[in-house]
Scaffold this active site. Sequence first.
Site, PDB file in Angstrom:
ATOM      1  N   TYR A   1      -2.519  -0.892  10.011  1.00 21.98           N
ATOM      2  CA  TYR A   1      -2.582  -1.352   8.618  1.00 21.98           C
ATOM      3  C   TYR A   1      -1.262  -1.048   7.913  1.00 21.98           C
ATOM      4  O   TYR A   1      -0.691  -1.908   7.232  1.00 21.98           O
ATOM      5  CB  TYR A   1      -3.757  -0.657   7.913  1.00 21.98           C
ATOM      6  CG  TYR A   1      -3.863  -0.949   6.428  1.00 21.98           C
ATOM      7  CD1 TYR A   1      -4.298  -2.182   5.968  1.00 21.98           C
ATOM      8  CD2 TYR A   1      -3.544   0.033   5.489  1.00 21.98           C
ATOM      9  CE1 TYR A   1      -4.403  -2.441   4.607  1.00 21.98           C
ATOM     10  CE2 TYR A   1      -3.653  -0.218   4.126  1.00 21.98           C
ATOM     11  CZ  TYR A   1      -4.082  -1.460   3.689  1.00 21.98           C
ATOM     12  OH  TYR A   1      -4.184  -1.699   2.334  1.00 21.98           O
TER      13      TYR A   1
ATOM     14  N   SER B   1       0.852  -1.189   0.000  1.00 12.53           N
ATOM     15  CA  SER B   1       0.000   0.000   0.000  1.00 12.53           C
ATOM     16  C   SER B   1       0.883   1.232   0.000  1.00 12.53           C
ATOM     17  O   SER B   1       1.959   1.244   0.602  1.00 12.53           O
ATOM     18  CB  SER B   1      -0.888   0.031   1.238  1.00 12.53           C
ATOM     19  OG  SER B   1      -1.499   1.307   1.345  1.00 12.53           O
TER      20      SER B   1
HETATM   21  N1  NAP Z   1      -8.523  -0.480  -2.252  1.00 14.55           N
HETATM   22  C1  NAP Z   1      -7.505   0.273  -1.922  1.00 14.55           C
HETATM   23  O1  NAP Z   1      -7.604   1.513  -1.930  1.00 14.55           O
HETATM   24  C2  NAP Z   1      -6.192  -0.350  -1.540  1.00 14.55           C
HETATM   25  C3  NAP Z   1      -5.136   0.509  -1.272  1.00 14.55           C
HETATM   26  C4  NAP Z   1      -3.906  -0.019  -0.936  1.00 14.55           C
HETATM   27  C5  NAP Z   1      -3.743  -1.397  -0.869  1.00 14.55           C
HETATM   28  N2  NAP Z   1      -4.794  -2.216  -1.131  1.00 14.55           N
HETATM   29  C6  NAP Z   1      -4.563  -3.663  -1.035  1.00 14.55           C
HETATM   30  O2  NAP Z   1      -5.081  -4.304  -2.178  1.00 14.55           O
HETATM   31  C7  NAP Z   1      -5.375  -5.673  -1.851  1.00 14.55           C
HETATM   32  C8  NAP Z   1      -6.750  -6.029  -2.390  1.00 14.55           C
HETATM   33  O3  NAP Z   1      -7.725  -5.269  -1.710  1.00 14.55           O
HETATM   34  P1  NAP Z   1      -9.010  -4.654  -2.433  1.00 14.55           P
HETATM   35  O4  NAP Z   1      -8.888  -3.196  -2.359  1.00 14.55           O
HETATM   36  O5  NAP Z   1      -9.220  -5.308  -3.742  1.00 14.55           O
HETATM   37  O6  NAP Z   1     -10.159  -5.047  -1.395  1.00 14.55           O
HETATM   38  P2  NAP Z   1     -11.220  -6.227  -1.354  1.00 14.55           P
HETATM   39  O7  NAP Z   1     -12.121  -6.134  -2.523  1.00 14.55           O
HETATM   40  O8  NAP Z   1     -11.796  -6.175   0.018  1.00 14.55           O
HETATM   41  O9  NAP Z   1     -10.349  -7.546  -1.531  1.00 14.55           O
HETATM   42  C9  NAP Z   1      -9.719  -8.195  -0.480  1.00 14.55           C
HETATM   43  C10 NAP Z   1      -9.519  -9.644  -0.886  1.00 14.55           C
HETATM   44  O10 NAP Z   1      -8.811 -10.315   0.167  1.00 14.55           O
HETATM   45  C11 NAP Z   1      -9.463 -11.548   0.411  1.00 14.55           C
HETATM   46  N3  NAP Z   1      -9.272 -12.011   1.772  1.00 14.55           N
HETATM   47  C12 NAP Z   1      -9.439 -11.328   2.932  1.00 14.55           C
HETATM   48  N4  NAP Z   1      -9.221 -12.140   3.978  1.00 14.55           N
HETATM   49  C13 NAP Z   1      -8.895 -13.365   3.469  1.00 14.55           C
HETATM   50  C14 NAP Z   1      -8.539 -14.610   4.037  1.00 14.55           C
HETATM   51  N5  NAP Z   1      -8.474 -14.804   5.361  1.00 14.55           N
HETATM   52  N6  NAP Z   1      -8.250 -15.633   3.214  1.00 14.55           N
HETATM   53  C15 NAP Z   1      -8.310 -15.474   1.872  1.00 14.55           C
HETATM   54  N7  NAP Z   1      -8.650 -14.314   1.274  1.00 14.55           N
HETATM   55  C16 NAP Z   1      -8.930 -13.276   2.070  1.00 14.55           C
HETATM   56  C17 NAP Z   1     -10.932 -11.253   0.151  1.00 14.55           C
HETATM   57  O11 NAP Z   1     -11.616 -12.475  -0.101  1.00 14.55           O
HETATM   58  P3  NAP Z   1     -13.101 -12.746   0.459  1.00 14.55           P
HETATM   59  O12 NAP Z   1     -13.887 -11.494   0.241  1.00 14.55           O
HETATM   60  O13 NAP Z   1     -13.550 -13.900  -0.359  1.00 14.55           O
HETATM   61  O14 NAP Z   1     -12.949 -13.074   1.921  1.00 14.55           O
HETATM   62  C18 NAP Z   1     -10.838 -10.379  -1.078  1.00 14.55           C
HETATM   63  O15 NAP Z   1     -10.766 -11.162  -2.243  1.00 14.55           O
HETATM   64  C19 NAP Z   1      -5.249  -5.779  -0.328  1.00 14.55           C
HETATM   65  O16 NAP Z   1      -4.014  -6.374  -0.005  1.00 14.55           O
HETATM   66  C20 NAP Z   1      -5.272  -4.340   0.125  1.00 14.55           C
HETATM   67  O17 NAP Z   1      -4.612  -4.142   1.355  1.00 14.55           O
HETATM   68  C21 NAP Z   1      -6.015  -1.728  -1.475  1.00 14.55           C
END
Ligand code: NAP
Length: 262
Positions: free
Chosen positions: A171, A157
């Site tokens: 985080y 991130s």
């Molecule tokens: N969105 C942003 O602005 C942002 C910014 C910086 C970094 N990120 C990073 O990007 C990555 C993806 O996040 P996103 O934004 O796409 O959010 P998201 O839609 O909430 O995706 C998170 C994913 O992680 C999976 N996950 C969570 N806990 C899990 C577990 N115990 N076992 C297996 N899978 C698990 C979820 O699967 P289920 O829903 O099936 O549980 C989901 O597919 C993350 O690492 C996040 O920290 C996002």
Amino acid sequence: MSYPERFTIPTREVLRERSFAGKIALVTGGSTGIGAAVVRRLAEEGASVAFTYFASRDAAWELERELFDAGQIAVAMRVDARSVEETRACIRELVDGFGRIDMLVNNAGLACAGAIENYDLDALEAMVAVNVKAPFLAIREALPHMPAGGRIINVGSVSSDYMPYPGQAAYTMTKSAITGLTRGLARELAGRGITINTVQPGRVETGLLRVLGDAYETVGRSTPMGRFGTATEVASVIEFLCSDAAAYVTGAHIRVDGGVSV
Ligand SMILES: NC(=O)c1ccc[n+]([C@@H]2O[C@H](COP(=O)([O-])OP(=O)(O)OC[C@H]3O[C@@H](n4cnc5c(N)ncnc54)[C@H](OP(=O)(O)O)[C@@H]3O)[C@@H](O)[C@H]2O)c1
């Protein structure tokens, strides 16, 4: 005017060389958001993709169906990223089926916010387990099956470098650990021809940003571009890092943040 058949211009599909044809990929947390966009990109480019989900079963199955209908190969697997046994079983199944793993995208992540004095310790443990322990485990289990040319992408991130709001310390701590893991392993794996990089998204429009609560709209508008990024914009950079073109990129932390950290 009609042209002789031999001059017919081929369709884009015929002209396009699919860059990951024959490659095997594992994407963690591929059910929603950035992970789902990565699954789509890699599968569209010809990779056979396994992706994990935990809570979002319907979304995962829907994505699997969508890609199957499009003639692509993507397999959804329910794996709790925090579990050594489940991670091990997933990789065993993948290797039994496909023989190896060429790309590992550690994308699964959790975001919780709160002031340190009353931070929910269960939330802290869950974040450390999913954001830090899980990528370590997946890399550890996948590496014996990853040949030269392998690619590991960790999703970190931009908060590791830029911290505009209070309440994000825990985080950020987990995401900074990921950059440390990437940097440490880059040297260790370089001699094996395997690259490892971190992609650091800024503010991307996914379910994860629910953590922002009422501040959601303001946060999106306050980026230099005046909008959130999209999951596909992050997936494009991950796709590049998975490609042959990125063979000399390792140990890098690449921000995809619309300039928010500048
Ligand atoms: N969105 C942003 O602005 C942002 C910014 C910086 C970094 N990120 C990073 O990007 C990555 C993806 O996040 P996103 O934004 O796409 O959010 P998201 O839609 O909430 O995706 C998170 C994913 O992680 C999976 N996950 C969570 N806990 C899990 C577990 N115990 N076992 C297996 N899978 C698990 C979820 O699967 P289920 O829903 O099936 O549980 C989901 O597919 C993350 O690492 C996040 O920290 C996002």
